[in-house]
Design a protein around this motif. Structure first.
Motif: not given
Length: 73
Positions: A5-19
């Motif tokens: 779940x921390x990996x999923x959080x990292x994907x969305x917070x630092x990856x997909x939503x950075x714009x």
């Protein structure tokens, strides 16, 4: 499971939503919601296209309008 779940959080917070971090610090409401307006316009275009396609199939008579169109009904 916690790492998953921390990996999923990292994907969305630092990856997909950075714009969206760029828009967070803008003072202008219109500029910060440009992405949302683009998504709304794309959704409206897709809905109009879908409704036109449904009308085309309905006008051709290809639509199955029987009451029991599925065997389980």
């Amino acid at each position: 499971m916690r790492a998953f779940f921390e990996g999923i959080e990292d994907l969305f917070v630092n990856g997909l939503f950075w714009p969206y971090d760029v828009f967070r610090f803008m003072e202008n409401w219109w500029a910060s919601n440009t992405v949302n307006w683009i998504f709304v316009i794309i959704g409206i275009i897709a809905m109009v296209y879908w409704l036109n396609q449904l009308k085309i199939f309905n006008d051709r008579g290809e639509e199955d309008k029987s009451i029991t169109s599925h065997s389980y009904l």
